[in-house]
Design an enzyme around this catalytic site. Structure first.
Site, PDB file in Angstrom:
ATOM      1  N   SER A   1      -3.676 -12.075 -12.141  1.00 36.03           N
ATOM      2  CA  SER A   1      -3.390 -11.228 -13.297  1.00 36.03           C
ATOM      3  C   SER A   1      -2.028 -11.549 -13.900  1.00 36.03           C
ATOM      4  O   SER A   1      -1.754 -11.189 -15.044  1.00 36.03           O
ATOM      5  CB  SER A   1      -3.452  -9.749 -12.914  1.00 36.03           C
ATOM      6  OG  SER A   1      -2.357  -9.387 -12.088  1.00 36.03           O
ATOM      7  N   ALA A  35       0.866  -2.805  -8.102  1.00 29.68           N
ATOM      8  CA  ALA A  35       0.395  -3.512  -6.906  1.00 29.68           C
ATOM      9  C   ALA A  35      -0.779  -4.450  -7.238  1.00 29.68           C
ATOM     10  O   ALA A  35      -1.639  -4.104  -8.055  1.00 29.68           O
ATOM     11  CB  ALA A  35      -0.020  -2.499  -5.845  1.00 29.68           C
ATOM     12  N   GLY A  86       1.486  -6.899  -7.552  1.00 31.07           N
ATOM     13  CA  GLY A  86       2.725  -7.377  -8.145  1.00 31.07           C
ATOM     14  C   GLY A  86       2.602  -8.558  -9.093  1.00 31.07           C
ATOM     15  O   GLY A  86       3.609  -9.223  -9.370  1.00 31.07           O
ATOM     16  N   GLY A  87       1.411  -8.824  -9.611  1.00 33.69           N
ATOM     17  CA  GLY A  87       1.237  -9.966 -10.507  1.00 33.69           C
ATOM     18  C   GLY A  87       2.110  -9.900 -11.747  1.00 33.69           C
ATOM     19  O   GLY A  87       2.727 -10.884 -12.146  1.00 33.69           O
ATOM     20  N   ASP A 116       3.281   2.330  -8.089  1.00 32.60           N
ATOM     21  CA  ASP A 116       1.908   2.223  -7.579  1.00 32.60           C
ATOM     22  C   ASP A 116       1.870   2.753  -6.158  1.00 32.60           C
ATOM     23  O   ASP A 116       2.784   2.484  -5.368  1.00 32.60           O
ATOM     24  CB  ASP A 116       1.433   0.763  -7.596  1.00 32.60           C
ATOM     25  CG  ASP A 116      -0.086   0.646  -7.586  1.00 32.60           C
ATOM     26  OD1 ASP A 116      -0.731   1.250  -6.701  1.00 32.60           O
ATOM     27  OD2 ASP A 116      -0.635  -0.039  -8.485  1.00 32.60           O
ATOM     28  N   ASP A 170       2.365   8.213  -9.134  1.00 31.68           N
ATOM     29  CA  ASP A 170       1.300   8.067 -10.117  1.00 31.68           C
ATOM     30  C   ASP A 170       1.883   7.528 -11.422  1.00 31.68           C
ATOM     31  O   ASP A 170       2.760   8.153 -12.026  1.00 31.68           O
ATOM     32  CB  ASP A 170       0.637   9.431 -10.350  1.00 31.68           C
ATOM     33  CG  ASP A 170      -0.562   9.360 -11.274  1.00 31.68           C
ATOM     34  OD1 ASP A 170      -0.779   8.300 -11.905  1.00 31.68           O
ATOM     35  OD2 ASP A 170      -1.294  10.353 -11.379  1.00 31.68           O
ATOM     36  N   ASP A 176      -1.161  -2.662 -16.543  1.00 28.93           N
ATOM     37  CA  ASP A 176      -2.507  -3.237 -16.461  1.00 28.93           C
ATOM     38  C   ASP A 176      -3.404  -2.349 -15.599  1.00 28.93           C
ATOM     39  O   ASP A 176      -4.192  -2.834 -14.791  1.00 28.93           O
ATOM     40  CB  ASP A 176      -2.431  -4.663 -15.895  1.00 28.93           C
ATOM     41  CG  ASP A 176      -3.748  -5.424 -16.036  1.00 28.93           C
ATOM     42  OD1 ASP A 176      -4.502  -5.135 -16.983  1.00 28.93           O
ATOM     43  OD2 ASP A 176      -4.025  -6.300 -15.194  1.00 28.93           O
ATOM     44  N   LYS A 204      -8.869  -1.400 -21.157  1.00 28.39           N
ATOM     45  CA  LYS A 204     -10.162  -1.833 -20.639  1.00 28.39           C
ATOM     46  C   LYS A 204     -11.261  -1.361 -21.597  1.00 28.39           C
ATOM     47  O   LYS A 204     -11.258  -0.205 -22.044  1.00 28.39           O
ATOM     48  CB  LYS A 204     -10.399  -1.270 -19.239  1.00 28.39           C
ATOM     49  CG  LYS A 204      -9.238  -1.495 -18.275  1.00 28.39           C
ATOM     50  CD  LYS A 204      -8.879  -2.959 -18.098  1.00 28.39           C
ATOM     51  CE  LYS A 204      -7.635  -3.123 -17.228  1.00 28.39           C
ATOM     52  NZ  LYS A 204      -7.263  -4.532 -17.020  1.00 28.39           N
TER      53      LYS A 204
END
EC number: 2.1.1.186
Length: 356
Positions: A189, A222, A224-225, A241, A261, A277, A306
């Site tokens: 990602s 998470a 971590g991309g 995260d 959150d 993301d 999305k």
């Protein structure tokens, strides 16, 4: 009757599977200009053709490429050709001659499919002979306003000639930015954020707008991309995260991992960047980002929405309109851009930059 010597079709490339969305977007722009068009499409491309046979130049120009979402490339195209397998070049040469087009370079392109890639050998064999013939005829020359001839191959005997113009096109073959996956990044990602920077931020502004010592928040970070990209630019990152972050990434000392959150977390001060993301409904992500922007918790934001399986253009249009209306109502001045990037799948990427 449609002329074979003027560009009557608006041809765009898109991600395979998103033809209906790219077509709906083109039809939206044609309707805004009151132009009646017929549509055609194949895997990885769509086209609108004016029913009155007039040139498509105005429609192609006024729907600026950098404002399109699902299009990877935007071209003014001549009618498609069916070629003889014994002589593929003559029909191409004759159509170029009849069009009176001149151009500085030629790009051979195919749909982003396995069948398209299988045409590479044929295209390679034809490239040099065709260039030589077009140079002799004066069509391919050094000074031609930076215009580019695109030869779009949908099969070994099916081709469409099209023209692109500087400032209103992608300057990438097939409109695709291919990036190499960094082996140390925690997930693929990471390429989404890198591509977004290339898409939305001029390269000569990176040192100022993606500078070391800036502060950023990565919501839904998470493993971590996206955080990895921020760290590579020398930024300090609040990684929000409940899930675990990649251990090597955490050793950089540039990350504050908060198991909270992302939809409710608030930054301790105004940050330079917000990135997100999170996989959730577009309306929920949009509400979260609107809160950040209206309260001016960041200067710039990149986030993904999305998409549903159907009527994705309708959903994107609705989301962008809602975002712009919310910002305007709050008196927040911002520029908003949106693209379906090559490394995106069932999402689009939105960039917002506050102007005050």
């Amino acid at each position: 009757m449609v002329s074979e010597t003027v560009p009557t079709s608006w041809l765009v490339y898109c991600r395979p599977g998103f033809e209906s969305d790219a077509l709906a977007e083109l039809q939206h722009h044609a309707a805004l200009q009151g132009i009646a068009c017929e549509s055609s499409y194949g895997e990885g491309w769509v086209s609108l053709t004016r029913v009155d046979g007039e040139a498509v130049n105005d429609l192609h120009r006024q729907a600026a490429f950098n404002k399109l979402i699902f299009a990877r490339q935007s071209l003014a195209a001549l009618p498609a050709l069916t070629l003889s397998r014994d002589d593929r070049l003559t029909a191409i040469l004759e159509q170029v001659k009849a069009s009176r087009w001149s151009f500085e370079e030629i790009w051979h392109e195919t749909p982003d499919t396995n069948d398209g890639k299988a045409l590479a050998g044929l295209i390679k064999a034809l490239t040099k002979p065709l260039e030589s013939m077009l140079k002799k005829r004066g069509a391919l020359r050094r000074s031609a306003g930076a215009r580019r001839l695109h030869i779009f191959w949908t099969d070994g005997d099916q081709v469409q000639l099209a023209m692109s113009f500087p400032g209103n096109r992608s300057d990438l073959i097939n409109g695709i930015r291919r990036l190499r996956f960094p082996s140390r990044a925690p997930s693929r990602s990471t390429l989404k954020l890198e591509e977004a920077w290339h898409e939305f931020i001029p390269r000569d502004e990176w040192e100022v707008r993606l500078a070391p010592h800036m502060q950023a928040a990565d919501l839904g970070a998470a493993p971590g991309g996206w955080t990895w990209q921020l760290v590579q630019r020398g930024m300090y990152v609040y990684a929000i995260d409940n899930g675990p972050m990649e251990s090597q990434l955490m050793k950089t000392g540039q990350i504050d991992h908060l198991k909270e959150d992302g939809f409710t977390w608030e930054p301790p001060q105004r940050l330079d960047w917000l990135v997100c993301d999170i996989v959730d409904k577009p309306v929920r992500v949009l509400a979260m980002v609107e809160r950040w922007l209206i309260r001016k918790w960041c200067k710039e934001a990149i986030f993904n929405l999305k998409l549903p399986m159907k009527k994705r253009w309708d959903e994107v249009k609705r989301c962008l309109m809602a975002l712009e209306e919310s910002l305007e109502k709050a008196g927040v001045h911002a520029s908003v851009s949106c693209r379906h990037l090559y490394h995106d799948r069932e999402e689009v990427t939105v960039h917002v930059r506050l102007r005050d």
